[in-house]
Design an enzyme around this catalytic site. Structure first.
Site, PDB file in Angstrom:
ATOM      1  NE  ARG A  14      44.407   8.264  96.623  1.00  0.00           N
ATOM      2  CZ  ARG A  14      43.509   9.206  96.224  1.00  0.00           C
ATOM      3  NH1 ARG A  14      43.449  10.358  96.522  1.00  0.00           N
ATOM      4  NH2 ARG A  14      42.794   8.942  94.846  1.00  0.00           N
TER       5      ARG A  14
ATOM      6  CD  GLU B 271      40.047  12.389 103.143  1.00  0.00           C
ATOM      7  OE1 GLU B 271      39.219  11.929 102.289  1.00  0.00           O
ATOM      8  OE2 GLU B 271      40.905  13.495 102.985  1.00  0.00           O
TER       9      GLU B 271
ATOM     10  CG  HIS C 131      39.824  14.209  99.506  1.00  0.00           C
ATOM     11  ND1 HIS C 131      40.017  12.886 100.204  1.00  0.00           N
ATOM     12  CD2 HIS C 131      40.278  14.073  98.298  1.00  0.00           C
ATOM     13  CE1 HIS C 131      40.696  11.993  99.080  1.00  0.00           C
ATOM     14  NE2 HIS C 131      40.886  12.870  97.954  1.00  0.00           N
TER      15      HIS C 131
END
Length: 150
Positions: free
Chosen positions: A49, A77, A96
């Protein structure tokens, strides 16, 4: 294997994998002070994270050529197409995706199947964890907004 403090671990590690959920206690767990502990040319791989690491500090170390980094999670993102980090030498930028690899899904399925087999035999699960209220309340991942079709 001997237990070691975070400072000891960082100062002796050439490769560091950051795999942590976010809590109030570990926000910027890896900040400027901790990054300074890493040996020159160390590699830091972040796949957990974003708030666990101080991004400006990490990116400054990479820009100076002192550290190399692989980052799969970002504060915002997707990373903007014109963000200078996209051209930063010494940085591998991922979108990601580390948790979405077929191998990861296969491993998750195997773990669930292992525990379901134990449960079917009347045994306690080994790999699954109960969602303990006292722990869930500490997580600080941003909530996901769901759009419902009408």
């Amino acid at each position: 294997m001997l237990p070691a403090s975070l400072d000891e671990t960082l100062s002796r590690s050439r490769f560091v994998f950051v795999l942590a959920t976010v809590t109030d206690e570990n926000r910027h767990l890896i900040g400027e002070r901790e990054l300074e502990l890493l040996p020159d040319s160390a590699r830091l791989v972040l796949v957990s994270r974003a708030p666990v690491v101080d991004y400006p500090a990490l990116l400054a170390h990479v820009a100076r050529g002192r550290l190399l980094a692989g980052i799969d999670v970002w504060p915002e993102e997707p990373v903007a197409a014109d963000d200078p980090v996209r051209d930063l030498d010494g940085l591998v930028l991922s979108a990601h995706r580390a948790g979405g690899m077929p191998e990861a899904f296969q491993a998750i399925g195997d773990m669930v199947l292992d525990d379901l087999t134990l449960l079917a035999q009347g045994l306690p699960p080994v790999r699954m964890q109960s969602a303990a209220r006292e722990l869930v309340g500490r997580y600080r991942n941003r909530p996901v907004t769901c759009l419902r079709s009408r």
